[in-house]
Write an enzyme that holds these catalytic residues in place. Sequence first.
Site, PDB file in Angstrom:
ATOM      1  N   SER A  98     -17.824  -0.074  10.948  1.00 43.57           N
ATOM      2  CA  SER A  98     -18.675  -1.072  11.593  1.00 43.57           C
ATOM      3  C   SER A  98     -17.884  -2.364  11.763  1.00 43.57           C
ATOM      4  O   SER A  98     -16.722  -2.461  11.389  1.00 43.57           O
ATOM      5  CB  SER A  98     -19.922  -1.337  10.746  1.00 43.57           C
ATOM      6  OG  SER A  98     -19.562  -1.906   9.494  1.00 43.57           O
ATOM      7  N   LYS A  99     -18.531  -3.371  12.316  1.00 43.80           N
ATOM      8  CA  LYS A  99     -17.849  -4.651  12.547  1.00 43.80           C
ATOM      9  C   LYS A  99     -17.323  -5.258  11.253  1.00 43.80           C
ATOM     10  O   LYS A  99     -16.264  -5.882  11.243  1.00 43.80           O
ATOM     11  CB  LYS A  99     -18.799  -5.637  13.243  1.00 43.80           C
ATOM     12  CG  LYS A  99     -19.061  -5.306  14.706  1.00 43.80           C
ATOM     13  CD  LYS A  99     -19.922  -6.373  15.363  1.00 43.80           C
ATOM     14  CE  LYS A  99     -20.143  -6.063  16.840  1.00 43.80           C
ATOM     15  NZ  LYS A  99     -20.970  -7.090  17.503  1.00 43.80           N
TER      16      LYS A  99
END
Length: 465
Positions: free
Chosen positions: A238-239
């Site tokens: 994910s980010k």
Amino acid sequence: MTVRTRFAPSPTGFLHIGGLRTALFCWLYARRHAGTFVLRIEDTDLERSTPEAIQQILDGMEWAGLIHDEGPFFQTKRFDRYNDVIEELVAGGRAYRCYCSKEELEQMRAQQIARGEKPRYDGRWRERTDSLPGIAPVVRFKNPLTGEVVVDDVVHGRVIFQNSELDDLIIARSDGTPTYNFCVVVDDMDMEITHVIRGDDHLNNTPRQLNMLLALGARPPVYAHLPMILGPDGAKLSKRHGAVSVLQYRDEGFLPEAILNYLVRLGWSHGDQEFFSIEEMTRLFDIADVNKSASAFNVEKLSWLNQQHMMRAPPSRIVPVLRWHLEREGVQITKESQLEQIVVSQRERAKTVKEMALSSLFFFRAPATYDEKAVRKHITADVPVLLAEVWGELERLETWSPRAVHELISGFAAAKGMPLGKLAQPLRLAVCGGTVSPPIDATLAILGKTEALARLTRALAAWGA
């Protein structure tokens, strides 16, 4: 057979690190076999696809150096071709129009769930030839009802799917637009793709696509489904793990060759070797050597590898990148040679080029203030007098080079019977404003004689000498 691979991103968001690894593996395999690398933009999701995302993909690929041989091809430009193939399938009895309403499909699925069955389309329009006036139908592919689909995947080995588990896929929506899975099939067939290398989240799409290719009389490509990239904690990338735009890595000062080097090692290896040039990757990479296990993304490892590339690259490779980052900080570059000197003196101290640029701003901006804590520690009562003497010695120095400056400062310190650091730190503080810089001889040489003496003069005035 000429190898033809394709990278086919959907422009519904930025090009992230997982997509770039897929593109890299496709590109490497094509280059290794003197083949063709095709770029295809799968933009059939009209609501979510944006021009900005398309440009970001193109910019990211260009920055990474993964130059395509053909394309970019856009699926939205090929709707006429898809519609022709759909009509061909319908006319040949390999596809049909389905007039089920949304409510009817929801009721069907609810009843199947209530019976403990897997919810799926039951084929109720499969053999019908009539129509319902006033209702826009979808078109479904007539998937075989029996038998199995065998996917001999290069990474995962033989994977078998039962046709009885596959319902009749929609290949055209009620508004007439073709669907993703169908467009992929026609594109791979028309573009003569020999090897489909993509993420293993697409593996479940493969049996349907194989059946459609066979129905069209096409030769299926070789499939290789790549393992996922996970975060260091084992969760989906994910980010917060680093799954950001590829161009953000550019903005943070990573070199594209370091990014590619890191990505090629996520799922592939060549012994214990960690550092690869692009040429080595191209010569050694084989999709058959990709591991089926998921890989963990580690920003610290990437940063280390980036520093290795910075240290091993010729300074001329880093100079334009450093200039780009300095200009983003508002610095106007006048001396190219100065940048090369900065690279040589700073690259072992920085993990990214952006970090190098930020820690080198003092070369271009004279200090307006001096670190107060450092001044209290290093500018003792006798230091301004010593610095004034050094100023005179430096002013008379004819050859302004790191070696000449080093010999002068070392000789001066030795003559005064003082450690070199007691002289170097005040000098550094005078010209940099703080106590962190490359060795003082390199620092003064990079600044140049005129600028170094001017800064020393201002510091002496500030310290009452």
